[in-house]
Design a protein around this motif. Sequence first.
Motif, PDB file in Angstrom:
ATOM      1  N   MET A   1      50.368   2.449  18.587  1.00 47.48           N
ATOM      2  CA  MET A   1      49.992   3.787  19.014  1.00 47.48           C
ATOM      3  C   MET A   1      50.607   4.098  20.366  1.00 47.48           C
ATOM      4  SD  MET A   1      46.054   4.700  18.189  1.00 47.48           S
ATOM      5  CE  MET A   1      45.401   3.065  17.910  1.00 47.48           C
ATOM      6  N   GLY A   2      50.893   5.383  20.571  1.00 52.87           N
ATOM      7  CA  GLY A   2      51.474   5.818  21.824  1.00 52.87           C
ATOM      8  C   GLY A   2      50.415   6.120  22.872  1.00 52.87           C
ATOM      9  N   PHE A   3      50.892   6.362  24.070  1.00 52.77           N
ATOM     10  CA  PHE A   3      50.024   6.642  25.213  1.00 52.77           C
ATOM     11  C   PHE A   3      49.019   7.750  24.908  1.00 52.77           C
ATOM     12  CE2 PHE A   3      48.937   9.025  29.001  1.00 52.77           C
ATOM     13  CZ  PHE A   3      48.520   8.027  29.871  1.00 52.77           C
ATOM     14  N   TRP A   4      49.527   8.912  24.441  1.00 54.73           N
ATOM     15  CA  TRP A   4      48.651  10.064  24.256  1.00 54.73           C
ATOM     16  C   TRP A   4      47.640   9.845  23.129  1.00 54.73           C
ATOM     17  CZ3 TRP A   4      47.951  13.055  28.085  1.00 54.73           C
ATOM     18  CH2 TRP A   4      48.978  13.283  28.991  1.00 54.73           C
ATOM     19  N   GLN A   5      48.030   9.115  22.102  1.00 55.52           N
ATOM     20  CA  GLN A   5      47.079   8.800  21.040  1.00 55.52           C
ATOM     21  C   GLN A   5      45.988   7.874  21.578  1.00 55.52           C
ATOM     22  OE1 GLN A   5      47.081  10.152  17.788  1.00 55.52           O
ATOM     23  NE2 GLN A   5      45.004   9.362  18.011  1.00 55.52           N
ATOM     24  N   ASN A   6      46.371   6.921  22.438  1.00 54.17           N
ATOM     25  CA  ASN A   6      45.374   6.045  23.062  1.00 54.17           C
ATOM     26  C   ASN A   6      44.420   6.845  23.950  1.00 54.17           C
ATOM     27  OD1 ASN A   6      46.402   3.747  21.836  1.00 54.17           O
ATOM     28  ND2 ASN A   6      47.770   3.281  23.535  1.00 54.17           N
ATOM     29  N   VAL A   7      44.960   7.818  24.669  1.00 48.89           N
ATOM     30  CA  VAL A   7      44.126   8.695  25.505  1.00 48.89           C
ATOM     31  C   VAL A   7      43.144   9.466  24.625  1.00 48.89           C
ATOM     32  CG1 VAL A   7      44.158  10.776  26.963  1.00 48.89           C
ATOM     33  CG2 VAL A   7      45.766   8.909  27.405  1.00 48.89           C
ATOM     34  N   ASP A   8      43.657  10.042  23.553  1.00 47.25           N
ATOM     35  CA  ASP A   8      42.816  10.817  22.643  1.00 47.25           C
ATOM     36  C   ASP A   8      41.717   9.946  22.037  1.00 47.25           C
ATOM     37  OD1 ASP A   8      42.419  13.447  21.715  1.00 47.25           O
ATOM     38  OD2 ASP A   8      43.332  12.964  19.778  1.00 47.25           O
ATOM     39  N   ASN A   9      42.066   8.734  21.636  1.00 46.43           N
ATOM     40  CA  ASN A   9      41.079   7.807  21.069  1.00 46.43           C
ATOM     41  C   ASN A   9      40.017   7.437  22.093  1.00 46.43           C
ATOM     42  OD1 ASN A   9      42.493   7.832  18.675  1.00 46.43           O
ATOM     43  ND2 ASN A   9      43.491   5.862  19.024  1.00 46.43           N
ATOM     44  N   GLU A  10      40.441   7.214  23.326  1.00 48.25           N
ATOM     45  CA  GLU A  10      39.493   6.849  24.383  1.00 48.25           C
ATOM     46  C   GLU A  10      38.548   8.012  24.686  1.00 48.25           C
ATOM     47  OE1 GLU A  10      37.713   4.084  26.796  1.00 48.25           O
ATOM     48  OE2 GLU A  10      39.295   3.781  25.321  1.00 48.25           O
ATOM     49  N   CYS A  11      39.063   9.222  24.685  1.00 47.15           N
ATOM     50  CA  CYS A  11      38.205  10.403  24.890  1.00 47.15           C
ATOM     51  C   CYS A  11      37.160  10.487  23.788  1.00 47.15           C
ATOM     52  CB  CYS A  11      39.035  11.675  24.913  1.00 47.15           C
ATOM     53  SG  CYS A  11      39.964  11.931  26.418  1.00 47.15           S
ATOM     54  N   GLU A  12      37.606  10.283  22.569  1.00 47.05           N
ATOM     55  CA  GLU A  12      36.675  10.332  21.439  1.00 47.05           C
ATOM     56  C   GLU A  12      35.601   9.249  21.580  1.00 47.05           C
ATOM     57  OE1 GLU A  12      36.768   9.804  16.610  1.00 47.05           O
ATOM     58  OE2 GLU A  12      38.563  10.557  17.602  1.00 47.05           O
ATOM     59  N   TYR A  13      36.024   8.053  21.957  1.00 50.84           N
ATOM     60  CA  TYR A  13      35.093   6.940  22.144  1.00 50.84           C
ATOM     61  C   TYR A  13      34.062   7.251  23.229  1.00 50.84           C
ATOM     62  CZ  TYR A  13      33.326   2.323  23.350  1.00 50.84           C
ATOM     63  OH  TYR A  13      32.502   1.261  23.626  1.00 50.84           O
ATOM     64  N   LEU A  14      34.528   7.857  24.319  1.00 48.64           N
ATOM     65  CA  LEU A  14      33.640   8.162  25.441  1.00 48.64           C
ATOM     66  C   LEU A  14      32.819   9.435  25.223  1.00 48.64           C
ATOM     67  CD1 LEU A  14      36.030   7.363  28.415  1.00 48.64           C
ATOM     68  CD2 LEU A  14      34.062   6.017  27.658  1.00 48.64           C
ATOM     69  N   GLY A  15      33.194  10.198  24.210  1.00 45.20           N
ATOM     70  CA  GLY A  15      32.473  11.435  23.938  1.00 45.20           C
ATOM     71  C   GLY A  15      32.813  12.555  24.895  1.00 45.20           C
ATOM     72  N   ILE A  16      34.042  12.546  25.413  1.00 42.57           N
ATOM     73  CA  ILE A  16      34.456  13.643  26.289  1.00 42.57           C
ATOM     74  C   ILE A  16      35.571  14.419  25.595  1.00 42.57           C
ATOM     75  CG2 ILE A  16      33.779  12.451  28.390  1.00 42.57           C
ATOM     76  CD1 ILE A  16      36.706  11.952  28.979  1.00 42.57           C
ATOM     77  N   SER A  17      35.628  15.689  25.849  1.00 44.22           N
ATOM     78  CA  SER A  17      36.621  16.537  25.207  1.00 44.22           C
ATOM     79  C   SER A  17      37.962  16.439  25.935  1.00 44.22           C
ATOM     80  CB  SER A  17      36.150  17.992  25.204  1.00 44.22           C
ATOM     81  OG  SER A  17      36.167  18.511  26.520  1.00 44.22           O
ATOM     82  N   ARG A  18      39.000  16.880  25.249  1.00 43.22           N
ATOM     83  CA  ARG A  18      40.319  16.945  25.871  1.00 43.22           C
ATOM     84  C   ARG A  18      40.278  17.863  27.096  1.00 43.22           C
ATOM     85  NH1 ARG A  18      44.599  17.672  20.858  1.00 43.22           N
ATOM     86  NH2 ARG A  18      44.385  15.574  19.995  1.00 43.22           N
TER      87      ARG A  18
END
Length: 115
Positions: A1-18
């Motif tokens: 996975m790329g950087f931005w996909q990892n960021v998106d996944n981490e946001c989802e995990y933490l429950g914060i929006s983009r």
Amino acid sequence: MGFWQNVDNECEYLGISRKELANAAHFSVNTISSGIKRDGMPEADLAVRISKVLDIPIETLLGMETEISSIDKTNFEKQKKLFSIYLPYIMKIEKMPAQYKKALFMLIENTPEQA
């Protein structure tokens, strides 16, 4: 996975929006979508800001494995959970007038800790 996909996944995990992440790290919310589409890398300073906001090592966002001791991992998981719980309040505090922030911080600092 790329950087931005990892960021998106981490946001989802933490429950914060983009949008919350973008506001906290000072970048356009569209940057995540376009970064995922083109599988690109952000500027170094933006990557650092994002890793600080998400409280995650930049190496993790870059897809590099890092050795974390079990104590650090437990502490990290606790901090991530606290971050996800309190981020909406932090965002509201950031928008408060200075005198309200000062009063709030005084209240917090003078509150006795529970055992």
